[in-house]
Write a protein that holds these residues in place. Sequence first.
Motif, PDB file in Angstrom:
ATOM      1  N   LEU A  79       0.838  -1.199   0.000  1.00 17.22           N
ATOM      2  CA  LEU A  79       0.000   0.000   0.000  1.00 17.22           C
ATOM      3  C   LEU A  79       0.877   1.254   0.000  1.00 17.22           C
ATOM      4  CD1 LEU A  79      -2.765   1.430   0.294  1.00 17.22           C
ATOM      5  CD2 LEU A  79      -2.524   1.150   2.772  1.00 17.22           C
ATOM      6  N   ARG A  80       1.937   1.206   0.763  1.00 17.47           N
ATOM      7  CA  ARG A  80       2.886   2.331   0.833  1.00 17.47           C
ATOM      8  C   ARG A  80       3.457   2.651  -0.545  1.00 17.47           C
ATOM      9  NH1 ARG A  80       8.470   2.319   1.629  1.00 17.47           N
ATOM     10  NH2 ARG A  80       9.318   3.981   2.957  1.00 17.47           N
ATOM     11  N   ARG A  81       3.850   1.597  -1.278  1.00 19.86           N
ATOM     12  CA  ARG A  81       4.396   1.813  -2.624  1.00 19.86           C
ATOM     13  C   ARG A  81       3.342   2.376  -3.567  1.00 19.86           C
ATOM     14  NH1 ARG A  81       6.807  -3.129  -1.203  1.00 19.86           N
ATOM     15  NH2 ARG A  81       5.199  -4.289  -2.334  1.00 19.86           N
ATOM     16  N   MET A  82       2.122   1.865  -3.439  1.00 15.99           N
ATOM     17  CA  MET A  82       1.030   2.350  -4.287  1.00 15.99           C
ATOM     18  C   MET A  82       0.773   3.835  -4.055  1.00 15.99           C
ATOM     19  SD  MET A  82      -2.942   1.099  -4.171  1.00 15.99           S
ATOM     20  CE  MET A  82      -2.430  -0.599  -3.974  1.00 15.99           C
ATOM     21  N   LEU A  83       0.725   4.224  -2.780  1.00 19.78           N
ATOM     22  CA  LEU A  83       0.484   5.628  -2.451  1.00 19.78           C
ATOM     23  C   LEU A  83       1.636   6.509  -2.920  1.00 19.78           C
ATOM     24  CD1 LEU A  83      -0.934   5.181   1.180  1.00 19.78           C
ATOM     25  CD2 LEU A  83      -2.231   5.772  -0.879  1.00 19.78           C
ATOM     26  N   ARG A  84       2.855   6.011  -2.777  1.00 21.71           N
ATOM     27  CA  ARG A  84       4.015   6.812  -3.208  1.00 21.71           C
ATOM     28  C   ARG A  84       3.950   7.114  -4.702  1.00 21.71           C
ATOM     29  NH1 ARG A  84       9.207   8.270  -3.985  1.00 21.71           N
ATOM     30  NH2 ARG A  84      10.009   8.575  -1.906  1.00 21.71           N
ATOM     31  N   ASN A  85       3.592   6.101  -5.497  1.00 13.11           N
ATOM     32  CA  ASN A  85       3.539   6.307  -6.947  1.00 13.11           C
ATOM     33  C   ASN A  85       2.511   7.365  -7.320  1.00 13.11           C
ATOM     34  OD1 ASN A  85       5.500   4.364  -7.383  1.00 13.11           O
ATOM     35  ND2 ASN A  85       4.018   2.704  -7.681  1.00 13.11           N
ATOM     36  N   ASP A  86       1.358   7.350  -6.629  1.00 12.39           N
ATOM     37  CA  ASP A  86       0.327   8.337  -6.944  1.00 12.39           C
ATOM     38  C   ASP A  86       0.705   9.723  -6.433  1.00 12.39           C
ATOM     39  OD1 ASP A  86      -1.038   6.315  -8.102  1.00 12.39           O
ATOM     40  OD2 ASP A  86      -2.742   6.329  -6.737  1.00 12.39           O
ATOM     41  N   LEU A  87       1.297   9.761  -5.236  1.00  9.75           N
ATOM     42  CA  LEU A  87       1.674  11.064  -4.662  1.00  9.75           C
ATOM     43  C   LEU A  87       2.802  11.711  -5.451  1.00  9.75           C
ATOM     44  CD1 LEU A  87       1.597  10.194  -0.843  1.00  9.75           C
ATOM     45  CD2 LEU A  87      -0.019  11.651  -2.069  1.00  9.75           C
ATOM     46  N   ALA A  88       3.641  10.897  -6.082  1.00 10.40           N
ATOM     47  CA  ALA A  88       4.778  11.440  -6.826  1.00 10.40           C
ATOM     48  C   ALA A  88       4.327  12.342  -7.975  1.00 10.40           C
ATOM     49  CB  ALA A  88       5.642  10.305  -7.366  1.00 10.40           C
ATOM     50  N   GLU A  89       3.106  12.111  -8.448  1.00  4.67           N
ATOM     51  CA  GLU A  89       2.605  12.929  -9.562  1.00  4.67           C
ATOM     52  C   GLU A  89       2.081  14.284  -9.091  1.00  4.67           C
ATOM     53  OE1 GLU A  89      -0.324  10.655 -11.563  1.00  4.67           O
ATOM     54  OE2 GLU A  89       1.016   8.963 -12.006  1.00  4.67           O
ATOM     55  N   GLU A  90       1.843  14.415  -7.780  1.00  6.17           N
ATOM     56  CA  GLU A  90       1.203  15.636  -7.274  1.00  6.17           C
ATOM     57  C   GLU A  90       2.056  16.420  -6.276  1.00  6.17           C
ATOM     58  OE1 GLU A  90      -1.808  16.725  -8.203  1.00  6.17           O
ATOM     59  OE2 GLU A  90      -2.250  15.023  -9.521  1.00  6.17           O
ATOM     60  N   TYR A  91       2.994  15.750  -5.591  1.00  6.22           N
ATOM     61  CA  TYR A  91       3.682  16.391  -4.465  1.00  6.22           C
ATOM     62  C   TYR A  91       5.196  16.259  -4.582  1.00  6.22           C
ATOM     63  CZ  TYR A  91      -0.972  16.467  -2.447  1.00  6.22           C
ATOM     64  OH  TYR A  91      -2.306  16.699  -2.245  1.00  6.22           O
ATOM     65  N   THR A  92       5.883  17.097  -3.808  1.00  8.54           N
ATOM     66  CA  THR A  92       7.344  17.092  -3.812  1.00  8.54           C
ATOM     67  C   THR A  92       7.868  15.856  -3.084  1.00  8.54           C
ATOM     68  OG1 THR A  92       7.512  18.294  -1.725  1.00  8.54           O
ATOM     69  CG2 THR A  92       7.344  19.615  -3.747  1.00  8.54           C
ATOM     70  N   GLU A  93       9.143  15.522  -3.355  1.00  6.89           N
ATOM     71  CA  GLU A  93       9.765  14.377  -2.704  1.00  6.89           C
ATOM     72  C   GLU A  93       9.814  14.555  -1.192  1.00  6.89           C
ATOM     73  OE1 GLU A  93      11.687  10.632  -2.521  1.00  6.89           O
ATOM     74  OE2 GLU A  93      10.493  11.648  -4.065  1.00  6.89           O
ATOM     75  N   GLU A  94      10.014  15.793  -0.753  1.00  7.78           N
ATOM     76  CA  GLU A  94      10.057  16.062   0.686  1.00  7.78           C
ATOM     77  C   GLU A  94       8.730  15.705   1.352  1.00  7.78           C
ATOM     78  OE1 GLU A  94      10.883  19.777   3.779  1.00  7.78           O
ATOM     79  OE2 GLU A  94      10.972  20.095   1.608  1.00  7.78           O
ATOM     80  N   CYS A  95       7.635  16.078   0.695  1.00  2.00           N
ATOM     81  CA  CYS A  95       6.290  15.772   1.227  1.00  2.00           C
ATOM     82  C   CYS A  95       6.066  14.263   1.289  1.00  2.00           C
ATOM     83  CB  CYS A  95       5.239  16.407   0.317  1.00  2.00           C
ATOM     84  SG  CYS A  95       4.202  17.602   1.173  1.00  2.00           S
ATOM     85  N   ILE A  96       6.492  13.580   0.226  1.00  2.00           N
ATOM     86  CA  ILE A  96       6.284  12.139   0.157  1.00  2.00           C
ATOM     87  C   ILE A  96       7.093  11.432   1.233  1.00  2.00           C
ATOM     88  CG2 ILE A  96       6.602  10.082  -1.291  1.00  2.00           C
ATOM     89  CD1 ILE A  96       6.133  11.926  -3.725  1.00  2.00           C
TER      90      ILE A  96
END
Length: 268
Positions: A89-106
């Motif tokens: 689940l963590r990996r899934m969320l990271r992939n989606d968040l990477a399109e919208e947020y900065t690496e620091e946020c992720i």
Amino acid sequence: MSSSVIDFIHQRKDHYIIRWKEDIDPLVFNDASLSEGLADELRIEIIDIVLNDLYTEEKGQGERLRRFADRLIHYGLPLGNFIRGLHSLRRMLRNDLAEEYTEECILEFEAQLDGLISKLADESAKMREKIIDTQNHALKELSVPLIPVFDDISVMSLIGTVDTKRAKYIMENVLEGIVDHRAQVVLIDITGVPVVDTMVAHHIIKVYEAVRLVGVHCILVGIRPEIAQTIVTLGIDLRNFSTKSTLQKGVEAALEITNREIKEAPTK
């Protein structure tokens, strides 16, 4: 971390549950005898914990994690597999968040999620330790009880292997039972002990001697021919011990010690 990250995930919660189901089911639910409704309930519960409890106070989060860990244990779900599912689940969320947020946020979100996973593992370990402690206490209470069979005469029947930990329970139970039942004679029945080696004999002898030290007669019964042969082969000296081959003979000897005997009632 910006609240928009959690809002982003929360708005897609149903979507993530469906996608995550494909990853976690083979790991956790395939071999478990759970209804689909209960499996869905557990999926939704952990998603809610991920979404909501990352931002709740420590006390409230800990309580929810304890309840969830307790449910996993109750239904026999492997925690390790479930944690691997959470990492998917963590990996899934990271992939989606990477399109919208900065690496620091992720990274900040991942750190929070990793902390929650660690706390879930800790709470599960504590729950399992508590269960083991409860089971050990029950084992102590239920195994090797000293049972009164007549006034002043009690029997302890040993069944199964006598290891060091169990020998400690035997010693405690027999000495406490002597006081509780005011026993004058104690029969230790080893009929149900499959193997008597040097260590087992040592434990039994210690119990026997402890009973005699508190001023109570002790009779060792249930010495089968094969056990007698083993004792002789091992060079264990039981000449100073009161022994009988069967429990019946031991009871007869105990009655004699207490100046009683069993007589047949006259027939009418």
